[in-house]
Design a protein around this motif. Structure first.
Motif, PDB file in Angstrom:
ATOM      1  N   GLU A 181     -37.950 -18.193  -6.630  1.00  0.00           N
ATOM      2  CA  GLU A 181     -39.016 -18.223  -5.627  1.00  0.00           C
ATOM      3  C   GLU A 181     -40.134 -17.297  -6.089  1.00  0.00           C
ATOM      4  N   LEU A 182     -41.314 -17.849  -6.153  1.00  0.00           N
ATOM      5  CA  LEU A 182     -42.456 -17.045  -6.573  1.00  0.00           C
ATOM      6  C   LEU A 182     -42.874 -16.129  -5.424  1.00  0.00           C
ATOM      7  N   PRO A 183     -43.452 -14.987  -5.748  1.00  0.00           N
ATOM      8  CA  PRO A 183     -43.876 -14.060  -4.695  1.00  0.00           C
ATOM      9  C   PRO A 183     -44.981 -14.680  -3.844  1.00  0.00           C
ATOM     10  N   SER A 184     -45.073 -14.201  -2.624  1.00  0.00           N
ATOM     11  CA  SER A 184     -46.102 -14.704  -1.710  1.00  0.00           C
ATOM     12  C   SER A 184     -47.484 -14.291  -2.208  1.00  0.00           C
ATOM     13  N   GLN A 185     -48.489 -15.003  -1.727  1.00  0.00           N
ATOM     14  CA  GLN A 185     -49.869 -14.662  -2.080  1.00  0.00           C
ATOM     15  C   GLN A 185     -50.183 -13.236  -1.649  1.00  0.00           C
ATOM     16  N   GLN A 186     -49.638 -12.839  -0.499  1.00  0.00           N
ATOM     17  CA  GLN A 186     -49.869 -11.481   0.002  1.00  0.00           C
ATOM     18  C   GLN A 186     -49.305 -10.441  -0.971  1.00  0.00           C
ATOM     19  N   MET A 187     -48.092 -10.662  -1.431  1.00  0.00           N
ATOM     20  CA  MET A 187     -47.479  -9.711  -2.356  1.00  0.00           C
ATOM     21  C   MET A 187     -48.261  -9.655  -3.666  1.00  0.00           C
ATOM     22  N   VAL A 188     -48.618 -10.834  -4.181  1.00  0.00           N
ATOM     23  CA  VAL A 188     -49.399 -10.875  -5.422  1.00  0.00           C
ATOM     24  C   VAL A 188     -50.719 -10.142  -5.212  1.00  0.00           C
ATOM     25  N   GLY A 189     -51.357 -10.390  -4.068  1.00  0.00           N
ATOM     26  CA  GLY A 189     -52.631  -9.733  -3.767  1.00  0.00           C
ATOM     27  C   GLY A 189     -52.504  -8.220  -3.730  1.00  0.00           C
ATOM     28  N   THR A 190     -51.434  -7.727  -3.123  1.00  0.00           N
ATOM     29  CA  THR A 190     -51.218  -6.283  -3.030  1.00  0.00           C
ATOM     30  C   THR A 190     -51.047  -5.667  -4.415  1.00  0.00           C
ATOM     31  N   TYR A 191     -50.167  -6.261  -5.216  1.00  0.00           N
ATOM     32  CA  TYR A 191     -49.948  -5.734  -6.567  1.00  0.00           C
ATOM     33  C   TYR A 191     -51.203  -5.878  -7.427  1.00  0.00           C
ATOM     34  N   ALA A 192     -51.836  -7.020  -7.348  1.00  0.00           N
ATOM     35  CA  ALA A 192     -53.017  -7.260  -8.176  1.00  0.00           C
ATOM     36  C   ALA A 192     -54.116  -6.261  -7.841  1.00  0.00           C
ATOM     37  N   LYS A 193     -54.289  -5.995  -6.563  1.00  0.00           N
ATOM     38  CA  LYS A 193     -55.309  -5.029  -6.134  1.00  0.00           C
ATOM     39  C   LYS A 193     -55.003  -3.646  -6.702  1.00  0.00           C
ATOM     40  N   TYR A 221     -53.537  -2.891  -9.380  1.00  0.00           N
ATOM     41  CA  TYR A 221     -53.659  -2.809 -10.829  1.00  0.00           C
ATOM     42  C   TYR A 221     -54.921  -3.459 -11.370  1.00  0.00           C
ATOM     43  N   GLY A 222     -55.846  -3.783 -10.479  1.00  0.00           N
ATOM     44  CA  GLY A 222     -57.138  -4.303 -10.905  1.00  0.00           C
ATOM     45  C   GLY A 222     -57.106  -5.684 -11.515  1.00  0.00           C
ATOM     46  N   ALA A 223     -56.171  -6.512 -11.078  1.00  0.00           N
ATOM     47  CA  ALA A 223     -56.060  -7.877 -11.604  1.00  0.00           C
ATOM     48  C   ALA A 223     -56.517  -8.882 -10.552  1.00  0.00           C
ATOM     49  N   ASP A 224     -56.873 -10.055 -10.995  1.00  0.00           N
ATOM     50  CA  ASP A 224     -57.293 -11.135 -10.105  1.00  0.00           C
ATOM     51  C   ASP A 224     -56.043 -11.825  -9.556  1.00  0.00           C
ATOM     52  N   PRO A 225     -55.817 -11.796  -8.234  1.00  0.00           N
ATOM     53  CA  PRO A 225     -54.609 -12.401  -7.665  1.00  0.00           C
ATOM     54  C   PRO A 225     -54.463 -13.884  -7.993  1.00  0.00           C
ATOM     55  N   ALA A 226     -55.564 -14.616  -8.042  1.00  0.00           N
ATOM     56  CA  ALA A 226     -55.487 -16.049  -8.367  1.00  0.00           C
ATOM     57  C   ALA A 226     -54.978 -16.255  -9.792  1.00  0.00           C
ATOM     58  N   HIS A 227     -55.427 -15.403 -10.711  1.00  0.00           N
ATOM     59  CA  HIS A 227     -54.965 -15.512 -12.093  1.00  0.00           C
ATOM     60  C   HIS A 227     -53.476 -15.182 -12.200  1.00  0.00           C
ATOM     61  N   SER A 246     -51.182 -15.438  -9.796  1.00  0.00           N
ATOM     62  CA  SER A 246     -50.422 -16.532  -9.180  1.00  0.00           C
ATOM     63  C   SER A 246     -50.363 -17.743 -10.102  1.00  0.00           C
ATOM     64  N   SER A 247     -51.479 -18.078 -10.711  1.00  0.00           N
ATOM     65  CA  SER A 247     -51.497 -19.221 -11.640  1.00  0.00           C
ATOM     66  C   SER A 247     -50.570 -18.981 -12.831  1.00  0.00           C
ATOM     67  N   ALA A 248     -50.578 -17.773 -13.350  1.00  0.00           N
ATOM     68  CA  ALA A 248     -49.706 -17.449 -14.485  1.00  0.00           C
ATOM     69  C   ALA A 248     -48.234 -17.538 -14.082  1.00  0.00           C
ATOM     70  N   LEU A 249     -47.895 -17.064 -12.892  1.00  0.00           N
ATOM     71  CA  LEU A 249     -46.504 -17.133 -12.422  1.00  0.00           C
ATOM     72  C   LEU A 249     -46.053 -18.585 -12.258  1.00  0.00           C
TER      73      LEU A 249
END
Length: 149
Positions: A6-18, A20-26, A28-31
């Motif tokens: 199960e891939l992480p939720s958009q919220q979780m990706v957004g939190t981590y990405a924020k 570490y300065g990464a784009d959450p959409a990128h 999520s797409s990579a995952l």
């Protein structure tokens, strides 16, 4: 392999990405891409095993066969085209030779080198495997991203 079912939720990706300065959409797409690739590799591994091959053994047969003006390649030429170490390539070629899928003979222009060529059985095994291989690849590319989970 990517083992996360199960891939992480958009919220979780957004939190981590924020953080570490990464784009959450990128991210999520990579995952999604990694999950889909992992599922495809598993399907291919099972398919190759059913045909008495592995991904590496299949790739060696393809690399030898895809040379339009040649019927054989040296082990070094094959190793340069496939991302494995020379010892792994040597063992793979020995295995293919033992199974009657390739011949290994002296290179006529360089006595220190060998040539690997497909046997009729090796060529037939490749021809028998290719339709399903292309079907699996095509199927993987036509499935919607949501099917990756």
């Amino acid at each position: 392999m990517f083992f996360l079912k199960e891939l992480p939720s958009q919220q979780m990706v957004g939190t981590y990405a924020k953080d570490y300065g990464a784009d959450p959409a990128h991210i999520s797409s990579a995952l999604v891409m990694m999950r889909r690739a992992s599922l495809l590799i598993r399907s291919l591994d099972a398919y190759f095993a059913a045909h008495g091959l592995s991904q590496l053994r299949f790739l060696v047969l393809i690399v030898i066969d895809r040379e339009p003006d040649r019927t054989s390649l040296t082990p070094n030429e094959i190793a340069q085209r496939i991302d494995v170490s020379k010892p792994v390539m040597t063992r793979t070629l020995q295995s293919l030779h033992k199974d009657g899928l390739i011949t290994v003979s002296d290179n006529p222009s360089d006595g220190r080198s060998k040539d690997a060529a497909l046997t009729p059985e090796g060529r037939q095994r490749l021809q028998d495997t290719l339709p399903g291989y292309f079907s699996l690849l095509s199927e993987a590319m036509t499935q919607p991203s949501a099917a990756a989970g």
